[in-house]
Design an enzyme around this catalytic site. Structure first.
Site, PDB file in Angstrom:
ATOM      1  N   ASP A   1      -8.812 -10.220   2.739  1.00 42.80           N
ATOM      2  CA  ASP A   1      -8.122  -9.157   3.471  1.00 42.80           C
ATOM      3  C   ASP A   1      -7.322  -8.289   2.490  1.00 42.80           C
ATOM      4  O   ASP A   1      -6.735  -8.791   1.540  1.00 42.80           O
ATOM      5  CB  ASP A   1      -7.173  -9.773   4.510  1.00 42.80           C
ATOM      6  CG  ASP A   1      -6.417  -8.711   5.277  1.00 42.80           C
ATOM      7  OD1 ASP A   1      -7.063  -7.874   5.930  1.00 42.80           O
ATOM      8  OD2 ASP A   1      -5.170  -8.690   5.189  1.00 42.80           O
TER       9      ASP A   1
ATOM     10  N   HIS B   1      -8.173  -4.479  -1.881  1.00 37.18           N
ATOM     11  CA  HIS B   1      -7.854  -3.459  -2.866  1.00 37.18           C
ATOM     12  C   HIS B   1      -6.382  -3.428  -3.241  1.00 37.18           C
ATOM     13  O   HIS B   1      -6.009  -2.826  -4.241  1.00 37.18           O
ATOM     14  CB  HIS B   1      -8.292  -2.073  -2.354  1.00 37.18           C
ATOM     15  CG  HIS B   1      -7.764  -1.754  -1.001  1.00 37.18           C
ATOM     16  ND1 HIS B   1      -8.366  -2.241   0.153  1.00 37.18           N
ATOM     17  CD2 HIS B   1      -6.696  -1.031  -0.599  1.00 37.18           C
ATOM     18  CE1 HIS B   1      -7.677  -1.811   1.191  1.00 37.18           C
ATOM     19  NE2 HIS B   1      -6.669  -1.098   0.772  1.00 37.18           N
TER      20      HIS B   1
ATOM     21  N   ASP C   1     -11.478  -3.283  12.600  1.00 38.69           N
ATOM     22  CA  ASP C   1     -10.499  -2.248  12.272  1.00 38.69           C
ATOM     23  C   ASP C   1     -10.912  -0.878  12.799  1.00 38.69           C
ATOM     24  O   ASP C   1     -10.130   0.069  12.747  1.00 38.69           O
ATOM     25  CB  ASP C   1     -10.332  -2.154  10.748  1.00 38.69           C
ATOM     26  CG  ASP C   1      -9.665  -3.387  10.174  1.00 38.69           C
ATOM     27  OD1 ASP C   1      -8.772  -3.929  10.842  1.00 38.69           O
ATOM     28  OD2 ASP C   1     -10.037  -3.802   9.060  1.00 38.69           O
TER      29      ASP C   1
END
Length: 1529
Positions: A524, A527, A625
């Protein structure tokens, strides 16, 4: 038949930067590292952290790989390797002998996933994953009933959001305790543990064939995490991160501002609690600037106390001791690490250096202090302006947030400002009682409180993902650029476990729990997770579960940046979103982008270069999402878009709720309802249950099943066809049996109920035979209650379902009507007419080749299996093969001659034209380089790796059979062995011609590649042991030598005596008579390949040793030597042979190269000295003889040799026959006068004059404009250094033969002072020895008595290019000719002096591929050869600088051989270093040869290795001399 091992080769070069390049490999592959041209020949070490067999993986432990060189000599085959048997991310780096790093990179090895009781492999491309929000599954004992929905929807992987205890926000990703199972999953009477979860996961794997993965969240923890209160050091707080203090203060001010706005205190200033207009936003901006920032005075945290530092400065002037400082450093503010108001500092020593009073009086000191004050206030102003800029950004971000959250139609519309929904999300935790801002500020400096002011996590739009936005140096929190998650605290790991021991240990336990239970993880917020942390945790996970499946979603903004995370972390699949597509065209493009090869792709070799790839995709129709597809597009798009996604050749996935049409996004934060369970008898009104009729579940089950089938059965070729703006056809194709599945989807990005869609769809055409409709389905409405959002269950739209029919015949379709439109060459083409195909529909066809084509391809694959086991799959035995195919191609071609191989593999356009043909021409490309197979292979080699099926060659193959007919007919017309091979091609191509046209390029390529490799093997087997046992470079050069060695329509060589055995013959195609057909050497292709201009004496004998003796073609070499012997005249052999009848005797060096080759032949060939007694049938026994018939005058070769020596000693002067413009358009009349001789004092051969050029540097001026016509650029008259060396070599050899009674002459007659004398070869040899060094070496001594023209010396430690030139300057020019003399007559040279001279050549003349032909310091040097240029410049017009700078390849061979010879004489270490040097230089030639479409080495390059369009593309002596160097190695 066992499949060959897959090997991938990574070439390493100095310039490569692999850190952001993705290399993906499978377990079982071998990865070889090989040095590229920039590193070959250098001592390079490769280090990898891939563990040896007995070790476990340690990211920081590297082993040095051992180089393996299967062949001696050069390093072209040298490699080091790792056998890949475990998954993960592995790093490599390479450096020089001092371990100085040159380059580095990563490789990713895919995991092997297994399911079922029998642990069958689940390929990554077969994955069908579905996401579940764990909190919506209810108690653990209810999970099976709810997960059963996924099972009956065809999924084989479940992705769970975290199963841990959630924080108070109830967000799935805000975890209060990473080690504790969410208590919501237990009942009061039954407490579940991680063991219960593990049992469920294992059951799903074994009984449902379904793997489970879950998220790991490393970047943050819930703000109310109990462990965080005990270990606040794990957060970014204003105690351990004091740079956040100004941002914290601003955050508190915004909270107080929120409270005031909520209470209506700013109503009278146009800012009510409910913000609804742009004017109110502007009022908010005004209040921020007028009320908030002035009170905060944030700039003071970044400024200095001016009064204090002026006072300190004044005291230092009066009483202080000046300290040394660097006055080059500018005066700047030093930030206070504690961030106190006016706490920043200035370097007093710098001030004292920069500001010096004029005197020591109080007034002068005061004046100086005022200047200091002014400068310090300027610095404070700069800091003020900097903070003002930050505040401007903060206001913009605050207004942007308020606008999105409260005004925008696409935003959440939060309503009025309240304490629950503040003006902006708080950036920091605050767990103390509320008080005024003035009272709160001191708390920043109270450690026991400051430690609990923790920064929340979030993400920053467009930020560098490798930068930690909470670290010092970042102003993200101050500038309010963070899109904040107010329920979570960002975790502060530091760089290593020692920086925050508790946090690393805590998260390691969390990872271990996860890896023990689950088969994969989703990273999760990948980045924003520190890479070091993710590496450490994934290493922990892989120790427990080696084949861990790792997925992640990255929002870095670039593929290159994605690769940083993918490569370092070993991410197996990147989540890709179909919802990112704005239309069906883009959605189809994503399918093509994320996996598979084009349909009809070429078969790839099992050993091939490692090429970068894109990350493997987990392609999701929607993620948890994403907004709901129903809201974003339309409910009708769910089925077609899912089908498009499932047809991608990669993993596919979805989110629970999509398939049964939940019409809104299921929020990971606010959703608390439960998923429905599966009940096959559920009715639409049962909101807590679903079945196959719910939404598109039936359709999804079928397409997921198909997705798994396609992945498992190698349908890895993909074609995407945009039929119209809404309709996409995706083809998946299996290359082994050529079955296809074609899915046509009519998307509904717009609601069909409210948008126009055309009804008359254009027909679609499908080649092949449609065996069934796998399924056809459309989204329809049914009569049921309208949707209402249920309180307890996450329910979908009940009124929509899918009408689906599976495995039906075309005649049973309700969607299409079909007809066969053509039946050409057994190829069916179906015309598909869409009669009832509304938006929201799909139809999927299963297509095979028709029966005849299927049989044809099976038989073709049977015949191709002789070349590769790859074709065994799908092959069918040929019960009635054509006669020519009853034996293997290898046995058919096994006894072909090398001369025929020249025609079979090569022959350029000029050579073919001589026979009345030409090379095959392709529209938009033109003629191929060769008429033989190499012409086709070279082009295919560029097409094959990238599967460029749109290339003109592929288009030509699909358009017609011309190319195949050209290859077979050309060979059949030749007769003999070539005719047999041509008939083999004809028979093989007959199969290909009956295949669907889209398959022809790949099977054409397969036939050519198999035949070509076999012919190369046959070629090498006929060559010397040096070639057969040599490296790849040696073998490629040897095969390339065939280009030059051929027999044209007209024999190029004069006839040999009938007494000589082994002379090949053939029947003349006109007269029918038997004629000799000896192989001759072309000078270069394409310019010197055919007709009169094919054979040149000089080129032939510079090339003969390398191309024929080194390769073992002794008989052909003998024939060429003897053929030229027949043409001897004036003591010379011809320059231009012209079949012997039209010869020109205008070169001084060719005869000495010929003699050198005779010597080489005698030394190399067993019983080679017999050649000296072979009879020579003289064409011209005297200078004035006409050309005589064969056998008129014969004499042994040793007599011919003696004639050469005698004539040179006597001296020869003659005028060329037929002199004049018709012979040479450019030469002046004087140039046709030839003079040669031997200087009796020095023994040096001399000759030439200023109007001719008798050595290899033979450019004659051609420009009338520049007035250089008829003037040689490089006459090199006098004694050219290489001719002196060659003559010395011959004299020495004849002397030694005579002493052994192997040569009947011991010297030559001469005339001195009018009387005849006799000079023995021993005397001649001695004279050259005595005089060479003193006349040719240019020493370092300016007073050298041997130097005739000391004023002309401009380079020392070199050997002159000539001695006694008519223009003395020319003697002293640095050129690449003396290394030739060094090689053929090393005894002439002092080794130390020779080495110094070679060093000068290396420094001044060495280019990437060749040697400059003139010193670049010379005033007439020009390194660019352009024969078309004619502007009046004397030195370059019409290519006058041909030998005045351009870099020729063949002299490089002699230079390298000289280096090798003399380094051995001087020192062992020097010899070893020289071998490295030579290998490094040669690596560039190997690289050039590999990439050349001519498969050769050029005549020359322009300066610094630049391509020269006027050069021969491949030159005999270039190939030969490089091959000779390899032989020396």
């Amino acid at each position: 038949m066992e499949q060959p091992k897959q090997v991938r080769i990574l070439y390493l070069n100095e310039w490569d930067r692999f850190e952001r390049t993705l290399f993906r490999l499978k377990q079982g592959y071998e990865l070889q590292f090989r040095l590229g041209p920039s590193l070959r020949g250098k001592e390079v070490n490769v280090h990898v952290n891939y563990p040896v067999a007995s070790e476990s993986f340690d990211r920081h432990h590297f082993q040095t790989l051992q180089w393996q060189n299967p062949k001696e000599g050069d390093d072209s085959d040298e490699y080091c390797a790792i056998s890949l048997q475990m998954s993960g991310s592995f790093q490599f780096h390479y450096g020089n002998r001092n371990n100085q790093k040159i380059g580095a990179g990563f490789i990713i090895v895919d995991p092997i996933l297994r399911v079922g009781h029998d642990n069958q492999i689940l390929p990554l491309d077969c994955i069908c994953a579905q996401t579940f929000l764990s909190k919506c599954l209810g108690q653990l004992d209810e999970w099976e009933a709810r997960l059963n929905v996924a099972r009956h929807s065809g999924y084989n992987m479940i992705h769970f959001t975290p199963l841990q205890t959630l924080g108070m926000s109830r967000s799935c990703y805000s975890l209060a305790d990473q080690l504790e199972l969410n208590p919501d999953f237990s009942r009061p009477e039954k407490i579940h543990t991680w063991n219960d979860v593990a049992r469920l996961v294992e059951k799903l794997k074994k009984e449902w064939n379904m793997l489970c993965i879950t998220d790991v969240v490393y970047n943050h923890t819930a703000a109310n995490s109990g462990w965080l209160k005990k270990h606040p050091e794990c957060s970014y707080n204003v105690l351990n991160s004091p740079h956040l203090k100004p941002a914290w203060l601003l955050d508190r001010a915004l909270w107080h501002f929120t409270c005031d706005v909520a209470k209506g205190k700013y109503q009278d200033r146009g800012l009510p609690a409910r913000i609804e207009t742009g004017d109110q936003l502007n009022n908010l901006r005004t209040i921020m600037w007028e009320d908030i920032f002035p009170k905060l005075r944030l700039w003071e945290f970044y400024q200095i106390n001016v009064d204090k530092f002026v006072s300190d400065f004044q005291n230092a002037l009066q009483y202080g001791e000046k300290k040394k400082c660097d006055t080059k450093q500018p005066l700047k503010v030093i930030q206070d690490p504690e961030f106190k108001r006016f706490g920043c500092a200035i370097n007093i020593s710098t001030l004292l250096k920069l500001f010096v009073p004029h005197g020591n009086s109080p007034k002068e000191i005061e004046e100086c202090c005022n200047w200091v004050r002014q400068r310090l206030e300027e610095l404070n102003l700069e800091r003020y302006q900097e903070i003002h800029w930050h505040q401007e950004q903060a206001v913009n971000c605050i207004l942007g947030t308020v606008s999105y959250e409260r005004l925008a139609d696409y935003g959440p519309k939060l309503g009025p400002v309240t304490l629950k929904n503040p003006l902006v999300t708080r950036y920091f935790t605050y767990d103390f009682e509320e008080m005024s801002l003035a009272q709160e500020e001191p708390m920043m400096y109270q450690p026991e409180k400051a430690v609990y002011f923790m920064a929340h996590n979030g993400w920053v739009m467009g930020d560098d993902p490798l930068r930690n936005f909470a670290e010092p140096g970042s102003n993200v929190y101050l500038r309010r650029e963070l899109i904040c998650w107010g329920d979570s605290v960002k975790l502060r790991y530091g760089k290593k476990p020692e920086d925050c021991p508790y946090l690393w240990a805590h998260m390691q336990k969390y990872t271990e729990i996860t890896a023990k239970i689950f088969y994969g993880v989703r990273l999760d917020n990948c980045h924003s997770t520190p890479i070091r942390v993710a590496e450490y945790m994934l290493d922990t996970a892989r120790r427990i579960r080696p084949n861990l499946y790792v997925v992640a979603e990255l929002f870095t903004g670039s593929e290159e940046m994605d690769n940083v995370f993918v490569t370092k972390l070993g991410i197996s699949s990147l989540i890709r979103e179909a919802m990112s597509a704005g239309d069906s065209h883009e959605e189809g493009r994503l399918v093509y982008r994320f996996g598979g090869l084009p349909v009809g792709s070429f078969a790839q070799p099992s050993v091939k270069p490692l090429i970068p790839k894109i990350a493997h995709a987990l392609f999701m129709d929607v993620t948890h999402d994403n907004e709901s597809l129903i809201e974003h597009r339309s409910v009708y798009d769910a089925l077609p878009s899912s089908t498009i996604v499932s047809m991608a050749c990669c993993a596919s996935g979805s989110t629970m709720g999509y398939d049964y049409l939940v019409p809104h996004q299921i929020s990971v934060v606010t959703e608390e309802r439960l998923y429905p369970t599966y009940n096959p008898n559920a009715r639409p009104e049962y909101l807590g249950e679903v079945n196959q009729q719910s939404g598109i579940i039936a359709g999804k089950y079928a397409i997921n099943k198909l997705h798994r089938e396609l992945g498992a059965n190698s349908f890895y070729q993909v074609y995407v066809d945009q039929l119209d703006e809404d309709t996409v056809a995706v083809t998946r194709h299996c290359p082994s049996n050529h079955n296809s599945v074609v899915a046509v989807s009519r998307t509904a990005f717009r609601n069909p109920d409210t948008s126009y869609y055309k009804t008359d769809l254009s027909p679609m055409y499908i080649p092949g035979k449609i065996t069934e409709i796998v399924m056809e389905a459309m989204t329809v409405q049914r009569k049921t209650d309208d949707y209402r959002k249920d309180k307890y269950f996450i329910n979908g739209l009940p009124q929509y379902t899918v009408n689906i029919k599976e495995h039906i015949q075309l005649s049973d379709s309700n969607i299409v009507k079909t007809e066969v439109t053509s039946k050409d060459r057994s190829e069916y083409v179906y015309k598909i007419n869409f009669e009832n195909f509304p938006p929201g529909s799909i139809i999927i066809f299963r297509v095979t080749l028709d029966a005849k084509a299927q049989e044809t391809v099976g038989i073709l694959r049977h015949h191709l299996a002789q070349f590769s086991p790859h074709y065994k799959v799908g092959s069918i035995a040929d019960d009635a093969p054509p006669t020519i195919l009853t034996q293997s191609f290898k046995s058919i071609a096994s006894d072909i001659t090398l001369a025929d191989l020249n025609l079979l593999l090569y022959r350029c356009d000029f050579e073919e034209q001589e026979d009345g043909g030409g090379c095959y021409g392709i529209p938009n490309i033109g003629p191929l380089k060769y008429a033989g197979l190499q012409g086709f292979i070279s082009v295919l080699a560029d097409i094959r790796p990238s599967n460029d099926l749109g290339h003109p060659v592929c288009e030509n193959l699909r358009a017609g059979d011309w190319m195949m007919d050209y290859i077979s007919n050309r060979l059949i017309a030749r007769g003999g062995k070539l005719e047999e091979i041509g008939k083999w091609f004809e028979a093989m191509f007959a199969f290909v011609k009956n295949l669907p046209r889209y398959l022809i390029p790949c099977y054409f390529d397969a036939i050519l590649v198999g035949a070509y490799k076999t012919l190369v093997e046959i070629t090498l087997n006929q060559m010397s042991s040096f070639v057969q046992n040599g490296s790849s470079f040696v073998k490629q050069l040897a095969v390339s030598s065939l280009q030059m060695c051929g027999v044209g329509r007209f024999p190029a060589l004069p006839k040999l005596s009938d007494c000589i055995e082994g002379v090949p013959t053939r029947q003349n195609y006109i007269t029918g008579e038997i004629e000799q057909c000896c192989v001759s050497l072309a000078a270069g292709l394409p310019h010197f390949s055919a007709g009169l201009f094919r054979c040149w004496g000089r080129d032939t004998f510079i090339s003969l040793r390398g191309l024929m003796l080194v390769t073992g073609r002794y008989v052909e070499a003998r024939n060429i030597i003897l053929a030229f012997a027949t043409t001897l005249r004036h003591g010379l052999i011809p320059n231009l042979l012209g079949h012997g009848i039209c010869a020109r005797y205008n070169c001084r060096d060719a005869v000495w190269w010929w003699l050198q080759c005779i010597q080489d032949y005698c030394l190399k060939v067993e019983n080679g000295l017999k050649i000296l007694k072979y009879p020579i049938s003289r064409l011209y026994p005297t200078d004035q003889s006409p050309a005589l018939d064969l056998g008129t005058v014969e004499q042994p070769l040793h007599d011919v040799i003696q004639e050469v020596m005698q004539r040179h000693m006597e001296g020869v002067q003659f005028r060329e026959r037929n002199a004049g413009p018709h012979m040479d358009l450019h030469m002046k009349d004087e140039g046709f006068n030839v003079a040669i001789g031997v200087n009796q004092e020095t023994g040096f051969v001399f000759g030439g004059q200023r109007y001719n050029c008798g050595t290899w540097m033979d450019k004659m001026g051609e420009s009338e404009i520049a007035q250089n016509k008829g003037i040689p650029a490089t006459p090199r008259d006098g004694s050219a250094v290489e001719i002196v060396g060659l003559s010395k070599s011959t004299v020495r050899w004849l002397m030694e033969l005579n002493k052994k009674s192997l040569f009947p002459y011991n010297g030559v007659k001469a005339y001195k002072d009018g009387r005849e004398i006799f000079i023995t070869y021993e005397e001649w040899n001695e004279k050259i020895m005595e005089n060479f060094e003193k006349n040719f070496y240019v020493s370092e001594d300016p007073d050298d008595p041997n130097e005739m023209f000391p004023n002309l010396v401009h380079k020392r430690h070199i050997y002159k290019d000539s001695f006694g030139a008519s223009s003395p300057w020319c003697d002293y020019q640095l050129r690449p000719n003396f290394p030739i003399a060094m090689v053929v007559a090393p005894e002439l040279f002092n080794p130390e002096k020779a080495w110094k001279a070679l060093t000068v050549v290396e420094e001044k003349l060495l280019g990437p591929l060749g040697l400059k032909t003139l010193d670049p310091d010379d005033q007439v040097y020009c390194g660019v050869y352009d024969n078309s240029f004619d502007n009046g410049n004397f030195n370059i017009s019409r290519g006058y600088n041909y030998h005045q700078g351009p870099e020729w390849l063949w002299p490089l061979g002699y230079f390298l051989r000289a280096k090798l010879q003399f380094s051995k004489m001087i020192d062992k270490n020097l010899s070893e270093d020289t071998q490295y040097f030579v290998k490094n230089v040669l690596s560039r030639h190997y690289d050039y040869l590999e990439k050349s479409t001519w498969k050769g080495l050029p005549e020359l390059t322009n300066e610094n290795g630049a391509y020269c369009p006027f050069s021969c593309e491949t030159q005999a002596w270039s190939l030969a001399t490089i091959l000779e160097v390899l032989y020396e190695l």
